[in-house]
Scaffold this motif. Structure first.
Motif, PDB file in Angstrom:
ATOM      1  N   UNK A   6       0.833  -1.207   0.000  1.00  0.00           N
ATOM      2  CA  UNK A   6       0.000   0.000   0.000  1.00  0.00           C
ATOM      3  C   UNK A   6       0.865   1.254   0.000  1.00  0.00           C
ATOM      4  N   UNK A   7       1.925   1.254   0.841  1.00  0.00           N
ATOM      5  CA  UNK A   7       2.819   2.417   0.874  1.00  0.00           C
ATOM      6  C   UNK A   7       3.499   2.623  -0.478  1.00  0.00           C
ATOM      7  N   UNK A   8       3.941   1.528  -1.079  1.00  0.00           N
ATOM      8  CA  UNK A   8       4.601   1.619  -2.385  1.00  0.00           C
ATOM      9  C   UNK A   8       3.645   2.206  -3.432  1.00  0.00           C
ATOM     10  N   UNK A   9       2.401   1.697  -3.453  1.00  0.00           N
ATOM     11  CA  UNK A   9       1.422   2.167  -4.443  1.00  0.00           C
ATOM     12  C   UNK A   9       1.115   3.651  -4.249  1.00  0.00           C
ATOM     13  N   UNK A  10       0.988   4.075  -2.984  1.00  0.00           N
ATOM     14  CA  UNK A  10       0.685   5.480  -2.712  1.00  0.00           C
ATOM     15  C   UNK A  10       1.850   6.377  -3.158  1.00  0.00           C
ATOM     16  N   UNK A  11       3.073   5.958  -2.850  1.00  0.00           N
ATOM     17  CA  UNK A  11       4.242   6.763  -3.227  1.00  0.00           C
ATOM     18  C   UNK A  11       4.386   6.859  -4.742  1.00  0.00           C
ATOM     19  N   UNK A  33      19.278   6.455   3.172  1.00  0.00           N
ATOM     20  CA  UNK A  33      18.370   5.338   2.884  1.00  0.00           C
ATOM     21  C   UNK A  33      17.019   5.799   2.342  1.00  0.00           C
ATOM     22  N   UNK A  34      16.478   6.915   2.886  1.00  0.00           N
ATOM     23  CA  UNK A  34      15.148   7.357   2.474  1.00  0.00           C
ATOM     24  C   UNK A  34      15.143   7.846   1.022  1.00  0.00           C
ATOM     25  N   UNK A  35      16.077   8.721   0.696  1.00  0.00           N
ATOM     26  CA  UNK A  35      16.073   9.237  -0.674  1.00  0.00           C
ATOM     27  C   UNK A  35      16.517   8.176  -1.682  1.00  0.00           C
ATOM     28  N   UNK A  36      17.269   7.166  -1.219  1.00  0.00           N
ATOM     29  CA  UNK A  36      17.618   6.082  -2.137  1.00  0.00           C
ATOM     30  C   UNK A  36      16.413   5.171  -2.371  1.00  0.00           C
ATOM     31  N   UNK A  37      15.585   4.966  -1.348  1.00  0.00           N
ATOM     32  CA  UNK A  37      14.311   4.261  -1.551  1.00  0.00           C
ATOM     33  C   UNK A  37      13.432   5.047  -2.524  1.00  0.00           C
ATOM     34  N   UNK A  38      13.438   6.373  -2.377  1.00  0.00           N
ATOM     35  CA  UNK A  38      12.666   7.219  -3.285  1.00  0.00           C
ATOM     36  C   UNK A  38      13.153   7.073  -4.729  1.00  0.00           C
ATOM     37  N   UNK A  39      14.459   6.988  -4.890  1.00  0.00           N
ATOM     38  CA  UNK A  39      15.025   6.767  -6.222  1.00  0.00           C
ATOM     39  C   UNK A  39      14.573   5.410  -6.775  1.00  0.00           C
ATOM     40  N   UNK A  40      14.573   4.404  -5.916  1.00  0.00           N
ATOM     41  CA  UNK A  40      14.120   3.069  -6.334  1.00  0.00           C
ATOM     42  C   UNK A  40      12.646   3.111  -6.759  1.00  0.00           C
ATOM     43  N   UNK A  41      11.822   3.814  -5.978  1.00  0.00           N
ATOM     44  CA  UNK A  41      10.393   3.932  -6.301  1.00  0.00           C
ATOM     45  C   UNK A  41      10.184   4.683  -7.614  1.00  0.00           C
ATOM     46  N   UNK A  42      11.029   5.684  -7.865  1.00  0.00           N
ATOM     47  CA  UNK A  42      10.920   6.430  -9.128  1.00  0.00           C
ATOM     48  C   UNK A  42      11.172   5.503 -10.319  1.00  0.00           C
ATOM     49  N   UNK A  43      12.194   4.657 -10.196  1.00  0.00           N
ATOM     50  CA  UNK A  43      12.488   3.728 -11.301  1.00  0.00           C
ATOM     51  C   UNK A  43      11.335   2.740 -11.506  1.00  0.00           C
ATOM     52  N   UNK A  44      10.647   2.392 -10.418  1.00  0.00           N
ATOM     53  CA  UNK A  44       9.469   1.542 -10.567  1.00  0.00           C
ATOM     54  C   UNK A  44       8.304   2.312 -11.212  1.00  0.00           C
ATOM     55  N   UNK A  45       8.129   3.568 -10.782  1.00  0.00           N
ATOM     56  CA  UNK A  45       7.009   4.371 -11.275  1.00  0.00           C
ATOM     57  C   UNK A  45       7.114   4.638 -12.771  1.00  0.00           C
ATOM     58  N   UNK A  46       8.366   4.750 -13.265  1.00  0.00           N
ATOM     59  CA  UNK A  46       8.568   5.126 -14.668  1.00  0.00           C
ATOM     60  C   UNK A  46       9.318   4.030 -15.435  1.00  0.00           C
ATOM     61  N   UNK A  47       9.083   2.778 -14.990  1.00  0.00           N
ATOM     62  CA  UNK A  47       9.531   1.605 -15.747  1.00  0.00           C
ATOM     63  C   UNK A  47      11.046   1.615 -16.019  1.00  0.00           C
ATOM     64  N   UNK A  48      11.784   1.855 -14.964  1.00  0.00           N
ATOM     65  CA  UNK A  48      13.244   1.786 -15.049  1.00  0.00           C
ATOM     66  C   UNK A  48      13.924   3.094 -15.388  1.00  0.00           C
ATOM     67  N   UNK A 199       6.522  15.225  -0.937  1.00  0.00           N
ATOM     68  CA  UNK A 199       7.012  14.256   0.052  1.00  0.00           C
ATOM     69  C   UNK A 199       6.295  12.913  -0.096  1.00  0.00           C
ATOM     70  N   UNK A 200       6.723  12.058  -1.010  1.00  0.00           N
ATOM     71  CA  UNK A 200       6.015  10.777  -1.226  1.00  0.00           C
ATOM     72  C   UNK A 200       6.217   9.773  -0.091  1.00  0.00           C
ATOM     73  N   UNK A 201       7.185   9.997   0.805  1.00  0.00           N
ATOM     74  CA  UNK A 201       7.456   9.033   1.887  1.00  0.00           C
ATOM     75  C   UNK A 201       6.901   9.504   3.230  1.00  0.00           C
ATOM     76  N   UNK A 202       6.037  10.508   3.233  1.00  0.00           N
ATOM     77  CA  UNK A 202       5.619  11.117   4.496  1.00  0.00           C
ATOM     78  C   UNK A 202       5.014  10.101   5.460  1.00  0.00           C
ATOM     79  N   UNK A 203       4.295   9.105   4.959  1.00  0.00           N
ATOM     80  CA  UNK A 203       3.625   8.133   5.841  1.00  0.00           C
ATOM     81  C   UNK A 203       4.510   6.950   6.208  1.00  0.00           C
TER      82      UNK A 203
END
Length: 292
Positions: A6-11, A33-48, A199-203
Motif C-alpha cells: 500500500x505504501x509503495x502504491x501510494x508513493x 536510505x530514504x532518498x535512495x528508496x525514493x530513487x528506487x520507487x521512481x524507477x518503478x514508477x517510470x519503468x526503469x 514528500x512521497x514518503x511522508x507516511x
C-alpha cells in the motif's frame, strides 16, 4: 495487498502526480536510505527510467564513502545528477570546523546552497552519463517542484509537513498556512512563482524503510551496516556533526530486528546528528528558512 504494497502504491501515485503537475521537476538525493528508496520507487514508477534530475547538495563535509557511492550509482543507473554547493562560503571558511556555530553552517552549506541551486542563481555541476564527464550549467531554469525523502516520524518539524508543501518566493515555509490533505486529496495547483516540495514518503516509518530495503534488495550504502567495529550509522550527514550508533547489525534483516526488539525504542533516529541538539533541539527554525 500488505502494508508495504500500500505504501509503495501510494508513493508511486504521488511521484506520477508530481511529474504530471510540475513541468520543471527535480528530486533531492542525499545518498541516505530514504532518498535512495525514493530513487528506487521512481524507477518503478517510470519503468526503469528516472525522468527528472537528481539534485545533491555537496557541503564538502559529507562522509567520503557517500560521494563514492553517489558517483557509482549515477554511472550504474545512468542518472541525470546535478550537484549544488556554496562555493563562496567554503572559500571564505564560513563553516563549523572554522568556528561557525552548527546551525549557521547548516544554513550556509545546506539551506542557501539548496535554495540557489534550485532557483538557478548558482551554477549547477551536472554529470553527463553519455560523455561520462561533469559539466557546469550556468543560469539554469528554476525547478518549480522538488521531490524530497522526508518522513513524518523522522523528527518533530517534519511531522507538520504536507505531501505537497508550498514555499514562498524566498523558499521559506509557514506550516500554519498549509491546506489540509484529508482522505489523500492533494492540492497540486499553486500560484505562479510558488516553489513546491513533494514528500512521497511522508507516511513511511524508519521500520517501513528497512523492511522495503530488505524486500526489494535495494543497494544501500554500507555505512548503515557494522563494518566490524561494533558501530554503524543510523542517519547520515556531514562527518563533523554525525556520529555512528553502537550496533552489530550487518544486514537489513538485523537492523529490522534492532528496531522491533526495542534496542532503539527510546532513542531518536537522528540522535547522532549534533545539529539537531543546537538552538533548542529543533530543526524547525532551519526548515522555515529552506532547510531540506
Amino acid at each position: 495487498m500488505d502494508h508495504l504494497d500500500r505504501l509503495e502504491a501510494q508513493s508511486i501515485y504521488i511521484l506520477r502526480e508530481a511529474y504530471r503537475s510540475f513541468p520543471n521537476l527535480a528530486m533531492l538525493w542525499s545518498i541516505g536510505k530514504d532518498s535512495t528508496v525514493l530513487l528506487w520507487l521512481t524507477r518503478k514508477a517510470f519503468f526503469g527510467h528516472v525522468p527528472y534530475p537528481l539534485v545533491h547538495i555537496d557541503t564538502a563535509f559529507k562522509i567520503p564513502e557517500m560521494i563514492r557511492y553517489r558517483d557509482e550509482i549515477a554511472i550504474q543507473w545512468d542518472l541525470n545528477l546535478v550537484v549544488g554547493q556554496n562555493k563562496e562560503a567554503l572559500a571564505k571558511g564560513e563553516t563549523f570546523v572554522n568556528g561557525l556555530d552548527r546551525l549557521s553552517c547548516c544554513k550556509k552549506l545546506k539551506s542557501d546552497a539548496l535554495k540557489y541551486t534550485l532557483d538557478g542563481t548558482w551554477a549547477r555541476r551536472k554529470w553527463n552519463p553519455y560523455k561520462k564527464i561533469w559539466e557546469d550549467e550556468l543560469n539554469g531554469a528554476p525547478y518549480t517542484g522538488v521531490i524530497v525523502g522526508v518522513r513524518a516520524d523522522e523528527e518533530g518539524s517534519r511531522s507538520k509537513e504536507r505531501v505537497f508543501s508550498a514555499r514562498d518566493e524566498k523558499s521559506e515555509w509557514d506550516a500554519s498556512t498549509q491546506p489540509p490533505e484529508l482522505w489523500n486529496q492533494y492540492k497540486t495547483d499553486f500560484a505562479p512563482g510558488t516553489h513546491v516540495r513533494i514528500h512521497p514518503l511522508l507516511e513511511w516509518t524508519e521500520l517501513n524503510i528497512w523492511e522495503y530495503i530488505e524486500r526489494e534488495n535495494i543497494p544501500i550504502i554500507n555505512l548503515y551496516f557494522n563494518q566490524g567495529n561494533g558501530k554503524r550509522y543510523r542517519s547520515l550527514g556531514c562527518f563533523p556533526c554525525t556520529a555512528p550508533v553502537d550496533s552489530v547489525a550487518t544486514t537489513p534483516k538485523e537492523i529490522i530486528e534492532e528496531l522491533t526488539s526495542g534496542k532503539f525504542k527510546d532513542i531518536a533516529e537522528r540522535s547522532g546528528r549534533a545539529q539537531d541538539k543546537d538552538g533548542g533541539g529543533t530543526l524547525e527554525a532551519l526548515r522555515k528558512e529552506g532547510y531540506m
